[in-house]
Enzyme design. Structure first.
Site, PDB file in Angstrom:
ATOM      1  N   HIS A  57     118.807  -0.631 -35.290  1.00 35.42           N
ATOM      2  CA  HIS A  57     117.555  -1.402 -35.228  1.00 35.42           C
ATOM      3  C   HIS A  57     117.177  -2.011 -36.575  1.00 35.42           C
ATOM      4  O   HIS A  57     116.676  -3.125 -36.634  1.00 35.42           O
ATOM      5  CB  HIS A  57     116.397  -0.508 -34.750  1.00 35.42           C
ATOM      6  CG  HIS A  57     116.541  -0.093 -33.318  1.00 35.42           C
ATOM      7  ND1 HIS A  57     115.993   1.069 -32.814  1.00 35.42           N
ATOM      8  CD2 HIS A  57     117.190  -0.671 -32.286  1.00 35.42           C
ATOM      9  CE1 HIS A  57     116.296   1.185 -31.533  1.00 35.42           C
ATOM     10  NE2 HIS A  57     117.021   0.132 -31.190  1.00 35.42           N
ATOM     11  N   ARG A  95     134.172  15.939 -20.590  1.00 39.27           N
ATOM     12  CA  ARG A  95     133.647  16.237 -21.914  1.00 39.27           C
ATOM     13  C   ARG A  95     132.532  15.247 -22.219  1.00 39.27           C
ATOM     14  O   ARG A  95     132.758  14.041 -22.245  1.00 39.27           O
ATOM     15  CB  ARG A  95     134.771  16.108 -22.965  1.00 39.27           C
ATOM     16  CG  ARG A  95     134.281  16.424 -24.339  1.00 39.27           C
ATOM     17  CD  ARG A  95     135.273  16.237 -25.465  1.00 39.27           C
ATOM     18  NE  ARG A  95     134.432  16.212 -26.657  1.00 39.27           N
ATOM     19  CZ  ARG A  95     134.700  15.575 -27.765  1.00 39.27           C
ATOM     20  NH1 ARG A  95     135.830  14.921 -27.909  1.00 39.27           N
ATOM     21  NH2 ARG A  95     133.842  15.586 -28.759  1.00 39.27           N
ATOM     22  N   HIS A 140     127.544  15.136 -31.509  1.00 41.22           N
ATOM     23  CA  HIS A 140     128.454  13.988 -31.563  1.00 41.22           C
ATOM     24  C   HIS A 140     127.728  12.848 -32.286  1.00 41.22           C
ATOM     25  O   HIS A 140     127.474  11.789 -31.707  1.00 41.22           O
ATOM     26  CB  HIS A 140     128.903  13.591 -30.155  1.00 41.22           C
ATOM     27  CG  HIS A 140     130.172  12.787 -30.125  1.00 41.22           C
ATOM     28  ND1 HIS A 140     131.249  13.104 -29.345  1.00 41.22           N
ATOM     29  CD2 HIS A 140     130.531  11.672 -30.804  1.00 41.22           C
ATOM     30  CE1 HIS A 140     132.214  12.219 -29.532  1.00 41.22           C
ATOM     31  NE2 HIS A 140     131.798  11.337 -30.409  1.00 41.22           N
ATOM     32  N   ASN A 184     131.856  17.320 -33.233  1.00 39.28           N
ATOM     33  CA  ASN A 184     132.902  16.348 -32.993  1.00 39.28           C
ATOM     34  C   ASN A 184     133.238  15.628 -34.290  1.00 39.28           C
ATOM     35  O   ASN A 184     132.383  14.953 -34.872  1.00 39.28           O
ATOM     36  CB  ASN A 184     132.454  15.305 -31.964  1.00 39.28           C
ATOM     37  CG  ASN A 184     133.525  14.245 -31.771  1.00 39.28           C
ATOM     38  OD1 ASN A 184     134.569  14.520 -31.186  1.00 39.28           O
ATOM     39  ND2 ASN A 184     133.308  13.051 -32.309  1.00 39.28           N
ATOM     40  N   GLU A 185     134.472  15.766 -34.747  1.00 36.77           N
ATOM     41  CA  GLU A 185     135.004  15.001 -35.873  1.00 36.77           C
ATOM     42  C   GLU A 185     134.204  15.135 -37.171  1.00 36.77           C
ATOM     43  O   GLU A 185     133.559  14.184 -37.618  1.00 36.77           O
ATOM     44  CB  GLU A 185     135.152  13.524 -35.488  1.00 36.77           C
ATOM     45  CG  GLU A 185     136.085  13.335 -34.302  1.00 36.77           C
ATOM     46  CD  GLU A 185     136.414  11.866 -34.027  1.00 36.77           C
ATOM     47  OE1 GLU A 185     135.841  10.992 -34.688  1.00 36.77           O
ATOM     48  OE2 GLU A 185     137.262  11.604 -33.156  1.00 36.77           O
ATOM     49  N   ASN A 328     141.310  15.621 -32.026  1.00 34.81           N
ATOM     50  CA  ASN A 328     141.156  14.230 -31.618  1.00 34.81           C
ATOM     51  C   ASN A 328     142.202  13.459 -32.399  1.00 34.81           C
ATOM     52  O   ASN A 328     142.281  13.585 -33.622  1.00 34.81           O
ATOM     53  CB  ASN A 328     139.776  13.685 -31.977  1.00 34.81           C
ATOM     54  CG  ASN A 328     138.650  14.352 -31.195  1.00 34.81           C
ATOM     55  OD1 ASN A 328     138.884  15.260 -30.401  1.00 34.81           O
ATOM     56  ND2 ASN A 328     137.440  13.896 -31.425  1.00 34.81           N
ATOM     57  N   TYR A 330     144.396   9.605 -32.695  1.00 37.66           N
ATOM     58  CA  TYR A 330     144.616   8.232 -32.261  1.00 37.66           C
ATOM     59  C   TYR A 330     145.802   7.568 -32.950  1.00 37.66           C
ATOM     60  O   TYR A 330     146.501   6.775 -32.357  1.00 37.66           O
ATOM     61  CB  TYR A 330     143.358   7.375 -32.543  1.00 37.66           C
ATOM     62  CG  TYR A 330     142.170   7.751 -31.694  1.00 37.66           C
ATOM     63  CD1 TYR A 330     141.908   7.076 -30.507  1.00 37.66           C
ATOM     64  CD2 TYR A 330     141.305   8.777 -32.071  1.00 37.66           C
ATOM     65  CE1 TYR A 330     140.827   7.407 -29.711  1.00 37.66           C
ATOM     66  CE2 TYR A 330     140.222   9.121 -31.277  1.00 37.66           C
ATOM     67  CZ  TYR A 330     139.980   8.439 -30.099  1.00 37.66           C
ATOM     68  OH  TYR A 330     138.915   8.781 -29.306  1.00 37.66           O
ATOM     69  N   GLU A 397     140.432  14.292 -27.654  1.00 30.07           N
ATOM     70  CA  GLU A 397     140.295  12.827 -27.554  1.00 30.07           C
ATOM     71  C   GLU A 397     141.635  12.195 -27.864  1.00 30.07           C
ATOM     72  O   GLU A 397     142.357  12.644 -28.762  1.00 30.07           O
ATOM     73  CB  GLU A 397     139.303  12.245 -28.578  1.00 30.07           C
ATOM     74  CG  GLU A 397     137.854  12.347 -28.189  1.00 30.07           C
ATOM     75  CD  GLU A 397     136.923  11.690 -29.201  1.00 30.07           C
ATOM     76  OE1 GLU A 397     137.339  10.731 -29.890  1.00 30.07           O
ATOM     77  OE2 GLU A 397     135.776  12.144 -29.298  1.00 30.07           O
TER      78      GLU A 397
END
Ligand SMILES: *[C@@H]1O[C@H](CO)[C@@H](O)[C@H](O)[C@H]1NC(C)=O
Ligand SMILES: *[C@@H]1O[C@H](CO)[C@@H](O)[C@H](O)[C@H]1NC(C)=O
Length: 505
Positions: A57, A95, A140, A184-185, A328, A330, A397
């Protein structure tokens, strides 16, 4: 492992290499999402502002397409559609994450928002109805802004706030949630959000805020784990873990001994930063990390290293606090040599590593950072087995970004090739992998990339107010995989060769 090898179906590929296609008995599949990326309803029914609301915002230019999570996929109102989609695919588990600012608008437990509790109860009931197990992430990335105003994860007081929030969630939902993820991460939380401006709250205190954050976060994780282990596990009988992301580093030239050594240093800095304190016998941060940061800090004229090793109490308190290693994963990046990476700020985590990184590996996706390198995943998984004493692993992930095409052959190929490497390391190397989680159910608010990078199995048309979810071809792929527990071999999942033009006929 022998019986698993015998039951594995072997298919001979065109290249003549043996390839496994069948997953072991008991291996589970799920799909992941995160609250801020899908829920929307950012300012209704008592939810307070979180750090991503604030960033999108007040600094909309920091989001690639100027979008925000105000509405996102409207899962706050459309969760039943999400659950129906999950049931259609046939996954074992879902999840998702809890929005701290929806449950506790002040960030503290002095006021529990009844609507936050109601919403997650409704979602849990809908999942139970379809026999889909919940795997739930407590944090998260969407910290209540009230707690960020006090310094967020750079403030050690967050250890108490996170423990209190965990306590409430275990108490309210723990009768139905048997699998928890604390964070998470952590790398992305600490390095991207405190050591850089890549994630909200974009503090960019490079080389300083990132290490204050990891100190708090690992302690908060441990306290949440011990609370569950001692107070809730005896009656709720669940499991609790952390999920760590890794970009896996490989030497650009595997014959170059310096690059090989530096890749190991980079992996200790990246994955080891959070895995070493929890998953090794020794505990604490990786030695090479402590040493490198101490040397750099000294050169900068600082009286104390920017990264402080934990004391004995905390080394013991943090060690062993995860029932599974949540990964996780990628992508893989390369290490090309020693020195200061040209993109490193000073001081910074990247400069502390002392290596030059490169993205010139594999094939591309819609995300600059996401290079497609399936063999890197296999190397990383073998490294986890040897570095962390053969832990039980859940892939929490894994996924691929494009621009939103319905015929998402690139995504299917990514899944197929990465899953194939999982099978290779399970059967050939005995890596103990128990489950796999797809990122993600549907195209959603991809943080600073907005809706410009799409990871979903379902396309979401955000220009249509009813936000229709349309299955991509990858839904068909996964539906078949979940039904058969085998990698689908059909040609319809492979990108067709370009049709011949008239002039070529
Ligand atoms: C909630 O936010 C929307 C913008 O996303 C705005 O139009 C609306 O007025 C806000 N509602 C309240 C109650 O503040
Ligand atoms: C968890 O609780 C059990 C039972 O009290 C205990 O044996 C174990 O050491 C605890 N785990 C950790 C990591 O403290």
């Amino acid at each position: 492992m022998a019986s698993a090898i015998i039951i594995a179906l072997l298919a001979i590929t065109h290249s003549g290499l043996a390839q496994y296609t069948k997953f072991p008995e008991g291996f589970t599949f799920g799909v992941a999402t995160a609250a801020h990326q899908i829920e929307g309803a950012w300012n209704v029914s008592g939810k307070s502002e979180n750090v991503w609301d604030r960033l999108s915002h007040t600094r909309p230019w920091m989001i690639a397409d100027g979008t925000n999570g105000d509405v996102a996929c409207d899962s706050y109102n459309r969760y039943q559609e999400d659950v129906d989609a999950l049931a259609h695919i046939g996954v074992d588990f879902y999840r998702f994450s809890l929005s701290w600012s929806r449950i506790l608008p002040t960030g503290r437990v002095d006021f529990v928002n009844p609507d936050g509790i109601r919403y997650y109860n409704a979602l849990l009931d809908a999942l139970a109805e379809k026999n889909i197990e919940p795997l739930v992430t407590l944090f998260h990335w969407d910290l209540p802004q009230t707690l960020q105003d006090l310094g967020g994860w750079a403030n050690p007081k967050m250890i108490d706030y996170f423990r209190d929030y965990s306590d409430l969630c275990f108490r309210e939902f723990g009768d139905r949630i048997k699998s928890w993820i604390t964070f998470n991460e952590p790398y992305e939380i600490c390095e991207d959000a405190y050591g850089d401006d890549k994630k909200a709250p974009a503090i960019d205190s490079h080389g300083v805020g990132n290490y204050l954050c990891s100190d708090t976060l690992l302690k908060a994780h441990a306290e949440s784990y011990h609370l569950y282990n001692e107070t809730y596990r005896p009656t709720q009988n669940g499991r609790i873990q952390i999920s760590i992301n890794s970009i896996w580093y490989e030497p650009a030239d595997p014959e170059n001994a310096e690059q090989v050594a530096l890749a190991e240093v980079a992996n200790q800095f990246k994955f080891g930063w959070f895995a070493h304190p929890i998953f090794t016998e020794a505990g604490g941060y990786p030695t090479v990390m402590v040493e490198n940061v101490a040397l750099q800090s000294k050169a900068e004229g600082l009286p104390k290293p920017r990264l402080e090793q934990f004391d004995d109490y905390w080394i013991k308190r943090i060690r062993g606090t995860s029932d599974f290693l949540g990964i996780n994963h990628y992508t893989t990046h390369l290490i090309t040599g020693a020195g200061v990476d040209p993109i490193a700020k000073s001081p910074s985590w990247l400069k502390d590593i002392g290596a030059v990184t490169s993205l010139k590996v594999g094939t591309d996706s819609a995300s600059e950072w996401l290079r497609v390198v399936p063999t890197g995943f296999a190397n990383f998984l073998r490294w986890c087995k040897s570095s962390y004493n053969d832990p039980p692993i859940y892939i929490t992930e894994n996924g691929f970004s494009d621009r939103g095409t319905l015929l998402d052959y690139g995504r299917i190929k990514y899944f197929n090739d990465y899953l194939s490497e999982i099978l290779n390391v399970i059967y050939d190397d005995g890596v103990n992998i128990l489950g796999y989680t797809i990122w993600t159910l549907m195209d959603n608010f991809e943080w600073r990339a907005g809706f410009s990078e799409r990871f979903g199995l379902y396309k979401v048309d955000i220009t249509d107010p009813s936000l229709p979810r349309t299955p991509k071809l990858s839904v068909e792929y996964w539906k078949q995989l979940c039904a058969t527990r085998e990698l689908p071999q059909e040609d319809r999942f492979k990108e067709p060769a370009l049709p011949l033009k008239k002039s070529e006929l």
